[in-house]
Design an enzyme around this catalytic site. Structure first.
Site, PDB file in Angstrom:
ATOM      1  N   LEU A 156       0.088  -6.613   5.296  1.00 58.42           N
ATOM      2  CA  LEU A 156      -0.550  -5.923   4.175  1.00 58.42           C
ATOM      3  C   LEU A 156       0.121  -6.394   2.895  1.00 58.42           C
ATOM      4  O   LEU A 156       1.340  -6.558   2.856  1.00 58.42           O
ATOM      5  CB  LEU A 156      -0.400  -4.405   4.317  1.00 58.42           C
TER       6      LEU A 156
ATOM      7  N   ASN B  78       0.782  -4.868   0.224  1.00 57.91           N
ATOM      8  CA  ASN B  78       1.719  -3.914  -0.371  1.00 57.91           C
ATOM      9  C   ASN B  78       2.875  -3.539   0.559  1.00 57.91           C
ATOM     10  O   ASN B  78       3.668  -2.672   0.245  1.00 57.91           O
ATOM     11  CB  ASN B  78       0.982  -2.652  -0.828  1.00 57.91           C
ATOM     12  N   CYS B  79       2.995  -4.211   1.701  1.00 62.77           N
ATOM     13  CA  CYS B  79       4.072  -3.943   2.660  1.00 62.77           C
ATOM     14  C   CYS B  79       5.335  -4.687   2.214  1.00 62.77           C
ATOM     15  O   CYS B  79       5.314  -5.908   2.057  1.00 62.77           O
ATOM     16  CB  CYS B  79       3.627  -4.406   4.055  1.00 62.77           C
ATOM     17  N   ASP B  80       6.425  -3.957   1.995  1.00 59.52           N
ATOM     18  CA  ASP B  80       7.662  -4.569   1.521  1.00 59.52           C
ATOM     19  C   ASP B  80       8.195  -5.623   2.482  1.00 59.52           C
ATOM     20  O   ASP B  80       8.673  -6.669   2.055  1.00 59.52           O
ATOM     21  CB  ASP B  80       8.738  -3.500   1.277  1.00 59.52           C
TER      22      ASP B  80
ATOM     23  N   LYS C 143       6.176  -8.722   2.131  1.00 55.60           N
ATOM     24  CA  LYS C 143       6.532  -9.403   0.885  1.00 55.60           C
ATOM     25  C   LYS C 143       7.809 -10.210   1.064  1.00 55.60           C
ATOM     26  O   LYS C 143       7.909 -11.347   0.597  1.00 55.60           O
ATOM     27  CB  LYS C 143       6.716  -8.388  -0.249  1.00 55.60           C
TER      28      LYS C 143
END
Length: 117
Positions: free
Chosen positions: A11, A13-15, A18
């Site tokens: 995803l 927005n998944c840290d 990232k």
């Protein structure tokens, strides 16, 4: 080994996703990002992943999605994990990285070493 395509399912927005993308970028490793919710065909992918990775490693039992699942669905996760993952994409522990026939789950030191990062 540079000709084997790497696919990173996660995803935006998944840290953890990232961090993985940032590390792959820094290592100059090419990969394709596939949004696990919007673009991935989990009905087709989950059974393939489960042949290579234990369901306990692929299902994120620490997630909000898991905590909100009905007891019946949690029980079903033990019997038919592919169907539960297909119905609940955010249950997949992220990122899932495919490289050829290999499947890696998460962004641990072991995964990073296996990918040469």
């Amino acid at each position: 080994m540079g000709d084997v395509e790497v696919k990173l399912y996660g995803l935006k927005n998944c840290d953890t996703c990232k961090k993985a993308m940032k590390a792959l970028d820094a290592a100059g490793q090419e990969y394709a990002f596939i949004d696990i919710r919007a673009e991935a065909d989990l009905a087709a992918l989950a059974p393939v992943w489960l042949k290579r990775v234990d369901a306990g490693k692929l299902i994120n039992t620490r997630s909000t999605t898991w905590r909100q699942l009905a007891d019946a669905d949690r029980a079903r996760a033990g019997e038919d994990p592919a169907a539960v993952l297909a119905a609940n994409p955010t249950l997949v522990k992220r990122p899932v990285i495919e490289r050829g026939d290999e499947v890696f789950v998460g962004w641990t030191k072991d995964v990073q070493l296996a990918l040469g990062i």
